[in-house]
Write an enzyme that holds these catalytic residues in place. Structure first.
Site, PDB file in Angstrom:
ATOM      1  N   ARG A 123       0.143   7.820  -2.212  1.00 52.69           N
ATOM      2  CA  ARG A 123      -0.698   7.427  -3.510  1.00 52.69           C
ATOM      3  C   ARG A 123       0.299   6.767  -4.339  1.00 52.69           C
ATOM      4  O   ARG A 123       1.207   7.538  -5.121  1.00 52.69           O
ATOM      5  CB  ARG A 123      -0.948   8.278  -3.584  1.00 52.69           C
ATOM      6  CG  ARG A 123      -2.034   8.669  -2.723  1.00 52.69           C
ATOM      7  CD  ARG A 123      -3.741   7.793  -2.693  1.00 52.69           C
ATOM      8  NE  ARG A 123      -4.154   8.020  -1.579  1.00 52.69           N
ATOM      9  CZ  ARG A 123      -4.728   7.725  -0.808  1.00 52.69           C
ATOM     10  NH1 ARG A 123      -3.322   6.807  -0.032  1.00 52.69           N
ATOM     11  NH2 ARG A 123      -5.243   8.297   0.498  1.00 52.69           N
TER      12      ARG A 123
ATOM     13  N   GLU B 147      -3.658  -2.086  -6.354  1.00 49.43           N
ATOM     14  CA  GLU B 147      -3.944  -3.462  -4.851  1.00 49.43           C
ATOM     15  C   GLU B 147      -5.191  -3.901  -5.020  1.00 49.43           C
ATOM     16  O   GLU B 147      -5.160  -4.808  -4.009  1.00 49.43           O
ATOM     17  CB  GLU B 147      -3.756  -1.950  -3.820  1.00 49.43           C
ATOM     18  CG  GLU B 147      -2.656  -1.460  -3.455  1.00 49.43           C
ATOM     19  CD  GLU B 147      -2.562  -0.286  -2.575  1.00 49.43           C
ATOM     20  OE1 GLU B 147      -3.014  -0.485  -1.596  1.00 49.43           O
ATOM     21  OE2 GLU B 147      -1.707   0.195  -2.565  1.00 49.43           O
TER      22      GLU B 147
ATOM     23  N   HIS C 212       0.497  -2.112   2.216  1.00 49.69           N
ATOM     24  CA  HIS C 212      -0.698  -0.601   2.849  1.00 49.69           C
ATOM     25  C   HIS C 212      -0.783  -1.202   3.598  1.00 49.69           C
ATOM     26  O   HIS C 212      -2.451  -0.416   4.590  1.00 49.69           O
ATOM     27  CB  HIS C 212      -1.704  -0.508   1.717  1.00 49.69           C
ATOM     28  CG  HIS C 212      -2.704   0.789   1.014  1.00 49.69           C
ATOM     29  ND1 HIS C 212      -2.989   0.953   0.218  1.00 49.69           N
ATOM     30  CD2 HIS C 212      -2.254   1.567   2.123  1.00 49.69           C
ATOM     31  CE1 HIS C 212      -3.319   2.315   0.619  1.00 49.69           C
ATOM     32  NE2 HIS C 212      -3.362   2.720   1.766  1.00 49.69           N
TER      33      HIS C 212
END
Length: 327
Positions: free
Chosen positions: A233, A262, A283
């Site tokens: 995370r 993001e 990601h």
């Protein structure tokens, strides 16, 4: 029965739609992360599937008959679990859909940083075949890999780096000594892990205790030759402090697949993505065709299982498993 998908990054949600329609329900693919819109589209949902949308207390309080919220993924920090529990709404994740992929990705980042692949590729593209322009390289065998958090993914990464000759140390308050010994690793304090690790890989959940766990104080205790990896995370790292640590030489580099920012371009994100000592991926550590299919199938099946009166296997607020299902 109505199930709402708040948002997703999949090519389609055909398998979810088939499953819901087979159960004689309807599926709404909302594709929104706006809180006000979420309150509106989810108000009459029996179940909610969500990816990045913040399922806040306000959203949860707008739910009139919802019995379950399932997150597409492992982390559930986007859902106010306390608020959901107060309302008797089950919250579930999909804890096992991408453990191979994420541990492979973490290993890839580790190897790329160890062999200084980005500077080497840059030299080749500039047609500069000069060893003296490369950063210092050190043999991987004999170096120490520190794991912060060691669930399914951390355990797999440990099993992948040990054959490379690496020593593994772990900081995880929930891991038993016996399990650690079984893995051929050593359980250590956080400060010991910072001081001894050549590579630190993060596999902890994001919560109040772990938010910005890696900040100025942590970087000051790391080896100057150390590298930081994060496939967990983004909020585990104070990104401004990371940039400062890289610029000042407090650590040698980092490999990140997750960032705090993001969904919006920020100066910090831009600085991280373009930093010469950084490898940033978009990601995608979880991503494979097999993982995506499993994620979608397991998420919708958990929602339907709850609505059938069964206990979802990824239930987070397990105290609700003992309660009678809603009428």
């Amino acid at each position: 029965m109505k199930i709402v998908i708040t948002d997703h990054r999949f090519p389609d949600v055909a398998q979810e739609r088939r499953a819901v329609e087979a159960a004689r329900g309807t599926l709404l693919d909302a594709q929104t992360t706006d809180e006000q819109e979420l309150c509106k589209v989810c108000s009459d949902a029996d179940g909610v599937l969500t990816a990045r949308a913040p399922i806040t207390r306000r959203v949860i309080e707008s739910l009139q008959r919802c019995r379950i919220i399932v997150r597409y993924g492992i982390g559930v920090d986007t859902v106010d679990i306390a608020a959901a529990t107060e309302r008797g709404i089950q919250v579930a994740n999909v804890p096992d859909y991408c453990v191979d992929e994420v541990s492979d990705h973490a290993l890839t980042l580790l190897l790329m940083l160890s062999r200084q692949m980005i500077p080497s590729i840059s030299l080749a593209r500039q047609d500069r075949w000069v060893m003296t322009d490369m950063p210092a390289l050190h043999r991987l065998r004999g170096q120490t890999c520190g794991l912060v958090g060691c669930g399914k993914i951390g355990s797999l990464l440990a099993s992948k780096v040990k054959p490379l000759g690496m020593r593994v140390i772990i900081h995880d308050p929930y891991l038993s000594e016996s399990r650690c010994t079984e893995m051929g690793a050593e359980l250590v304090s956080f400060d010991t892990l910072l001081a001894q690790s050549d590579f630190i890989s993060l596999h902890a959940p994001l919560n109040n205790e772990t938010q910005h766990l890696f900040g100025e104080a942590a970087f000051a205790k790391m080896k100057k030759t150390a590298f930081l990896l994060n496939t967990s995370r983004g909020g585990l790292i104070d990104e401004a402090a990371l940039i400062a640590a890289l610029d000042s030489g407090k650590i040698s580099g980092a490999g990140l697949d997750v960032l705090e920012s993001e969904t919006a371009v920020t100066p910090v994100r831009t600085a991280l993505v373009n930093h010469p000592k950084m490898i940033v991926t978009a990601h995608t550590a979880w991503l494979s065709v097999e993982a995506r299919v499993a994620l979608q199938a397991k998420a919708i099946e958990q929602a339907l299982a709850c609505l059938r009166g069964e206990i979802p296997y990824g239930l987070i607020n397990r105290e609700l498993a003992k309660q009678e299902p809603h009428p």
